[in-house]
Design a protein around this motif. Structure first.
Motif, PDB file in Angstrom:
ATOM      1  N   VAL A  32       0.835  -1.207   0.000  1.00 14.99           N
ATOM      2  CA  VAL A  32       0.000   0.000   0.000  1.00 14.99           C
ATOM      3  C   VAL A  32       0.866   1.253   0.000  1.00 14.99           C
ATOM      4  CG1 VAL A  32      -1.739   1.299   1.295  1.00 14.99           C
ATOM      5  CG2 VAL A  32      -1.910  -1.184   1.135  1.00 14.99           C
ATOM      6  N   TRP A  33       1.948   1.239   0.760  1.00 17.26           N
ATOM      7  CA  TRP A  33       2.836   2.396   0.842  1.00 17.26           C
ATOM      8  C   TRP A  33       3.451   2.718  -0.520  1.00 17.26           C
ATOM      9  CZ3 TRP A  33       3.850   5.646   4.913  1.00 17.26           C
ATOM     10  CH2 TRP A  33       4.953   6.494   4.789  1.00 17.26           C
ATOM     11  N   ASN A  34       3.822   1.684  -1.275  1.00 14.86           N
ATOM     12  CA  ASN A  34       4.485   1.883  -2.558  1.00 14.86           C
ATOM     13  C   ASN A  34       3.529   1.931  -3.740  1.00 14.86           C
ATOM     14  OD1 ASN A  34       7.056   1.876  -1.354  1.00 14.86           O
ATOM     15  ND2 ASN A  34       7.190  -0.349  -1.469  1.00 14.86           N
ATOM     16  N   GLU A  35       2.234   1.809  -3.503  1.00 14.31           N
ATOM     17  CA  GLU A  35       1.257   1.778  -4.602  1.00 14.31           C
ATOM     18  C   GLU A  35       1.279   3.092  -5.385  1.00 14.31           C
ATOM     19  OE1 GLU A  35      -1.207   1.042  -7.370  1.00 14.31           O
ATOM     20  OE2 GLU A  35      -0.780  -0.555  -5.915  1.00 14.31           O
ATOM     21  N   TYR A  36       1.437   2.959  -6.679  1.00 13.94           N
ATOM     22  CA  TYR A  36       1.485   4.149  -7.547  1.00 13.94           C
ATOM     23  C   TYR A  36       0.359   4.150  -8.571  1.00 13.94           C
ATOM     24  CZ  TYR A  36       3.033   7.455 -11.101  1.00 13.94           C
ATOM     25  OH  TYR A  36       3.077   8.489 -11.993  1.00 13.94           O
ATOM     26  N   ALA A  37       0.192   3.048  -9.282  1.00 11.05           N
ATOM     27  CA  ALA A  37      -0.714   3.017 -10.433  1.00 11.05           C
ATOM     28  C   ALA A  37      -2.140   3.378 -10.054  1.00 11.05           C
ATOM     29  CB  ALA A  37      -0.665   1.633 -11.080  1.00 11.05           C
ATOM     30  N   LEU A  38      -2.632   2.841  -8.939  1.00  9.48           N
ATOM     31  CA  LEU A  38      -3.999   3.143  -8.521  1.00  9.48           C
ATOM     32  C   LEU A  38      -4.085   4.475  -7.794  1.00  9.48           C
ATOM     33  CD1 LEU A  38      -5.137  -0.379  -7.247  1.00  9.48           C
ATOM     34  CD2 LEU A  38      -5.613   0.674  -9.457  1.00  9.48           C
ATOM     35  N   SER A  39      -3.068   4.771  -6.981  1.00 12.13           N
ATOM     36  CA  SER A  39      -3.106   6.004  -6.188  1.00 12.13           C
ATOM     37  C   SER A  39      -3.063   7.252  -7.059  1.00 12.13           C
ATOM     38  CB  SER A  39      -1.925   6.024  -5.207  1.00 12.13           C
ATOM     39  OG  SER A  39      -2.002   4.945  -4.310  1.00 12.13           O
ATOM     40  N   VAL A  40      -2.346   7.185  -8.174  1.00 14.32           N
ATOM     41  CA  VAL A  40      -2.205   8.374  -9.007  1.00 14.32           C
ATOM     42  C   VAL A  40      -3.538   8.766  -9.642  1.00 14.32           C
ATOM     43  CG1 VAL A  40      -1.647   7.215 -11.190  1.00 14.32           C
ATOM     44  CG2 VAL A  40      -0.659   9.462 -10.694  1.00 14.32           C
ATOM     45  N   TYR A  41      -4.467   7.819  -9.772  1.00 16.36           N
ATOM     46  CA  TYR A  41      -5.789   8.129 -10.322  1.00 16.36           C
ATOM     47  C   TYR A  41      -6.816   8.406  -9.227  1.00 16.36           C
ATOM     48  CZ  TYR A  41      -4.078   6.590 -14.865  1.00 16.36           C
ATOM     49  OH  TYR A  41      -3.363   6.479 -16.038  1.00 16.36           O
ATOM     50  N   LEU A  42      -6.655   7.744  -8.080  1.00 15.02           N
ATOM     51  CA  LEU A  42      -7.630   7.920  -7.012  1.00 15.02           C
ATOM     52  C   LEU A  42      -7.357   9.155  -6.168  1.00 15.02           C
ATOM     53  CD1 LEU A  42      -7.935   4.215  -5.812  1.00 15.02           C
ATOM     54  CD2 LEU A  42      -9.503   5.479  -7.283  1.00 15.02           C
ATOM     55  N   MET A  43      -6.087   9.575  -6.094  1.00 14.44           N
ATOM     56  CA  MET A  43      -5.700  10.754  -5.316  1.00 14.44           C
ATOM     57  C   MET A  43      -5.115  11.805  -6.253  1.00 14.44           C
ATOM     58  SD  MET A  43      -6.457  10.211  -2.119  1.00 14.44           S
ATOM     59  CE  MET A  43      -6.120   9.432  -0.548  1.00 14.44           C
ATOM     60  N   ARG A  44      -5.943  12.472  -7.009  1.00 15.70           N
ATOM     61  CA  ARG A  44      -5.485  13.407  -8.033  1.00 15.70           C
ATOM     62  C   ARG A  44      -5.197  14.790  -7.468  1.00 15.70           C
ATOM     63  NH1 ARG A  44      -6.374  11.215 -13.015  1.00 15.70           N
ATOM     64  NH2 ARG A  44      -6.145  13.256 -13.985  1.00 15.70           N
ATOM     65  N   SER A  45      -5.807  15.160  -6.365  1.00 11.42           N
ATOM     66  CA  SER A  45      -5.572  16.464  -5.762  1.00 11.42           C
ATOM     67  C   SER A  45      -4.176  16.511  -5.139  1.00 11.42           C
ATOM     68  CB  SER A  45      -6.621  16.748  -4.690  1.00 11.42           C
ATOM     69  OG  SER A  45      -6.316  17.943  -3.991  1.00 11.42           O
ATOM     70  N   PRO A  46      -3.416  17.605  -5.308  1.00 14.63           N
ATOM     71  CA  PRO A  46      -2.075  17.699  -4.718  1.00 14.63           C
ATOM     72  C   PRO A  46      -2.075  17.511  -3.207  1.00 14.63           C
ATOM     73  CG  PRO A  46      -2.403  19.438  -6.346  1.00 14.63           C
ATOM     74  CD  PRO A  46      -3.728  18.775  -6.154  1.00 14.63           C
TER      75      PRO A  46
END
Length: 266
Positions: free
Chosen positions: A197-211
């Motif tokens: 979860v800490w290293n997740e990028y592919a899903l996080s970059v779309y689900l957490m789009r706000s800076p």
């Protein structure tokens, strides 16, 4: 002798990326020397300041810590509860369920990105902590159930039978007898889940789009652009992000090793 040499080579290969990250983080962008060479007399600490000020890396670490902590707790709790009946009741239905769980482990998360993002957008769960946590739990839960079920099958049933004879209810047996014996495999699940979860990028970059909502991996990705990349700041941010994970591993490494050995024996 050969085994020791092989272990030494493996350790060196594992530490090489970390060494290059350190040398990159301590050099300015104007330094064109090899990344294999340490900086000269003066180390450039401005990259860490840039990572904090421009990359908002501390906020990203806080977001990742919240998502990782809640996701890991839910995965451990739900995984253990779901695995217990699958491990103790050997039926055709439960076997089919376990086959389905193993199949889910092999599904790449990116293959469901489009329908997943569409569904989360309809639920207004994009740029929310609960939406990201829900997705992380769903992606990590199959592996946790598989590990817990495999471990529980090796636990002696006689202990639970003795507790039942003493008058313990099924709920008491589960929480007072079974769960305390799951410490080794729980440590394994905690480390595997938290690191994933800490290293997740592919899903996080779309689900957490706000800076303001970015987790650590997308925050580091902001230092890379088509017009130019700030490798020093990205390396500094990476070093800062690895500290919490390393601390958790050092605390739980004894249980992690026990869990891996126990899983191999069973």
């Amino acid at each position: 002798m050969a085994i020791g040499f092989g272990l030494l080579v493996a350790i060196v290969l594992q530490l090489l990326p970390f060494y290059i990250t350190v040398t990159t983080a301590l050099k300015p962008r104007s330094d064109l020397s090899s990344q294999w060479v340490l900086p000269g007399d003066e180390w450039y600490w401005q990259n860490f300041t840039t990572a904090v000020d421009r990359g908002h890396i501390l906020g990203a670490i806080g977001n990742s810590a919240l998502v990782t902590l809640v996701s890991t707790l839910l995965v451990c709790a739900l995984g253990a509860l779901a695995a217990y009946p699958l491990a103790r009741r050997t039926s055709v239905t439960n076997r089919l369920v376990m086959v389905g769980i193993v199949g889910l482990i092999m599904v790449p998360p990116l293959s469901i990105l489009v329908p997943l993002y569409t569904m989360m957008n309809q639920l207004q769960a994009v740029n929310t902590y609960w939406g990201t946590i829900l997705v992380m739990v769903a992606t990590q839960l199959p592996l946790a159930i598989f590990l817990y079920a495999s471990f529980m099958r090796g636990l002696p049933l006689s202990i639970e039978e003795a507790a039942a004879v003493d008058g313990a209810s099924p709920v008491q047996i589960l929480f007072r007898v079974v769960f305390p014996m799951l410490k080794p495999v729980t440590a394994t699940v905690v480390i595997l889940t938290s690191v994933a979860v800490w290293n997740e990028y592919a899903l996080s970059v779309y689900l957490m789009r706000s800076p303001d909502m970015r987790t650590i991996a997308p925050a580091i990705g902001t230092f890379f652009a088509s017009s130019g990349s700030d490798l020093g700041a990205a390396a500094a941010a990476s070093l800062m992000s690895v500290v919490p994970v390393l601390a958790v591993y050092l605390v739980l490494q004894r249980y992690f090793i026990k869990g891996m050995v126990a899983g191999a024996e069973k």
